[in-house]
Design an enzyme around this catalytic site. Structure first.
Site, short mmCIF file in Angstrom:
data_model
loop_
_atom_site.label_atom_id
_atom_site.label_comp_id
_atom_site.label_asym_id
_atom_site.label_seq_id
_atom_site.Cartn_x
_atom_site.Cartn_y
_atom_site.Cartn_z
N ASP A 1 0.82 -1.21 0.00
CA ASP A 1 0.00 0.00 0.00
C ASP A 1 0.86 1.26 0.00
O ASP A 1 2.06 1.21 0.27
CB ASP A 1 -0.94 0.02 1.19
CG ASP A 1 -0.20 0.04 2.52
OD1 ASP A 1 0.77 -0.73 2.68
OD2 ASP A 1 -0.58 0.82 3.43
N GLU B 1 0.07 -1.35 5.52
CA GLU B 1 1.10 -1.02 6.52
C GLU B 1 0.92 0.39 7.04
O GLU B 1 1.12 0.67 8.22
CB GLU B 1 2.49 -1.18 5.89
CG GLU B 1 3.65 -1.01 6.85
CD GLU B 1 4.18 0.42 6.94
OE1 GLU B 1 5.02 0.69 7.82
OE2 GLU B 1 3.74 1.26 6.13
#
Length: 485
Positions: A77, A144
């Site tokens: 991400d 994350e």
């Protein structure tokens, strides 16, 4: 330098593909599908867990079958931030990159090199047929940036490697062997809006152009925090004139220093010129305070239409709390060799207003778990004293340094061999997924490194191109020197 000249080409080609795939935190489905298709189309064992983490395994090249299995890991991400005048839908549109000298950056948005460049290195490694390595597993974790969701959800047994290389650090030549733990604290002020008292004049103040940055890596750089600056002015005006707050919006991510914000409030009509004069003086004072770190501040004030306001007690409690709320470095490491490292900090990350709620988010970090809890309790107490409803999770753990790490020795020796200089072996005040991996895989030997990034989590994010080649060369040299099982 143009895209055709970027080196290593295999890595930058993969990065270009990644930047066409939408991958905001918590919305990584298209990236997950891409990774699954990539692994399976290459004939490699590929799996995804219930959380959405993807693991692609690659057998050893001939002659390296007896080496210790290694996991190479990055998160899929990216933080999605943009300049206010940039039109982009991060759930659909690609990231547009360009080259500026030795740097790669994006057109008014975050670049996504955190951690897209790590993913690109993994994919280049999986795609290759001429790189020497033992058994490897490439792990791509999700979400994350906003909750370490992938690392939290990773179960024991999903990976089989004995060593792990995390590619989510941001200074080439620095090898990280420990990281901070963190807790995020939410404070909710709930209310029923009401009409402003008669004779009130509505004003809107705004601030933009701050540098911002990462609330771990950059918290010690004395950069301005938009929430704290706007709160200072609101507090002063409330003490003098009894203002009524209507809106306060600033900050987006729990791990970013807010760069801009707006507040709408009502003042007694007869005091509006005093407030305007005070704003001008305040802006000059703040610009002088931050004349080194934030040189492009833009202050604005305008009159606006009346709207419903917060009840007087809520308005006052919220403003006082924001003035008092801890922000910045709380303490430095006590160990002499790490005296330069921030130990404990808190970042006032966001304030968001709705029809019946104002939510304040602050993020606490520490490399010492007892001090992390103390800092989180300090912020919680400030919220409680102001009458807010408080939400506070368990957070994520710090990653303790392993003084007997065999992997660290290999990483240092191969770096010296390649570049004829010593790397720096460090701890970091940011959170890394390694802390959570160490809970599920307590015997796994881990390090973290990566190419040089600047301005992460902001539209100023940029990647120092020559360091990508250096990290790539280093990674390949490490893989050739992994010990036998």
């Amino acid at each position: 330098m143009n895209n055709q000249q970027l080196s290593p080409k295999c890595v930058f080609d993969q990065f270009a593909k990644i930047n066409t795939i939408p991958r905001p935190s918590k919305h990584e489905e298209k990236m997950i599908d891409y990774l699954l298709d990539f692994g399976r189309s290459h004939g490699l064992p590929t799996k995804v867990d219930e959380t959405g983490n993807v693991l692609i395994s690659k057998p050893a090249t001939p002659g390296y079958e007896d080496l210790t299995p290694v996991v190479i890991q990055s998160h899929m991400d990216m933080v999605c931030d943009k300049l206010v005048d940039v039109d982009i839908d991060f759930t659909k549109d690609p990231i547009e990159t360009y080259i500026d000298g030795e740097w790669m950056t994006a057109k008014g948005t975050t670049l996504g090199a955190d951690d897209g460049i790590g993913c690109a290195m993994e994919l280049a490694l999986l795609d290759s047929d001429d790189i020497e390595h033992g058994p490897i597993e490439c792990l791509f974790t999700r979400d994350e940036e906003t909750g370490l969701t992938g690392a939290f959800g990773l179960q024991a047994g999903f990976m089989n490697g004995d060593m792990l290389i995390n590619l989510d650090s941001e200074d080439e030549g620095q090898i990280f062997v420990s990281c901070a733990g963190g807790i995020t604290t939410h404070g909710h002020f709930r209310f029923v809006r009401e009409k402003a008292p008669a004779g009130m004049f509505f004003m809107k103040i705004s601030l933009k152009g701050l540098v911002g940055g990462h609330s771990g890596d950059d918290i010690n750089k004395k950069r301005a925090n938009a929430i704290k600056i706007l709160s200072r002015f609101l507090y002063s005006m409330n003490e003098q004139f009894g203002i009524r707050l209507a809106q306060f919006n600033s900050g987006k991510m729990h791990n970013a220093i807010p760069r801009d914000g707006i507040a709408i409030f009502a003042v007694p009509f007869e005091k509006k010129e005093e407030v305007r004069a005070a704003w001008n003086v305040f802006a000059n004072d703040v610009e002088e305070e931050y004349h080194v770190t934030d040189t492009s501040m833009q202050f604005s004030m305008e009159s606006v239409e009346a709207e419903d306001v917060l009840p007087e007690d809520v308005s006052t409690r919220l403003i006082r709390m924001l003035q008092a709320l801890d922000n910045g470095v709380f303490s430095m490491c006590q160990d002499e060799e790490l005296a330069w490292l921030v130990e404990t900090s808190s970042n006032v990350a966001s304030v968001q207003s709705s029809a019946d709620d104002v939510t304040v988010v602050a993020s606490q970090r520490s490399n010492v778990m007892s001090n992390l809890r103390n800092m989180a309790n300090t912020v919680k107490a400030q919220f409680q004293l102001a009458g807010a409803e408080v939400e506070q999770g368990d957070g994520y753990p710090a990653w303790k340094m392993n003084p007997n790490s065999e992997l660290t020795k290999i990483v240092v020796e191969t770096y010296k061999k390649l570049f004829n200089k010593e790397p720096k072996v460090l701890g970091i005040h940011a959170g890394l997924e390694c802390g959570l991996f160490s809970e599920r895989y307590p015997h796994m030997d881990m390090v973290s490194f990566g190419p040089t990034l600047r301005g992460v989590h902001s539209p100023d994010e940029r990647l120092l191109i020559p360091t990508v080649q250096m990290v790539w060369d280093h990674l390949l040299e490490i893989l050739k020197n992994i010990p036998k099982k």
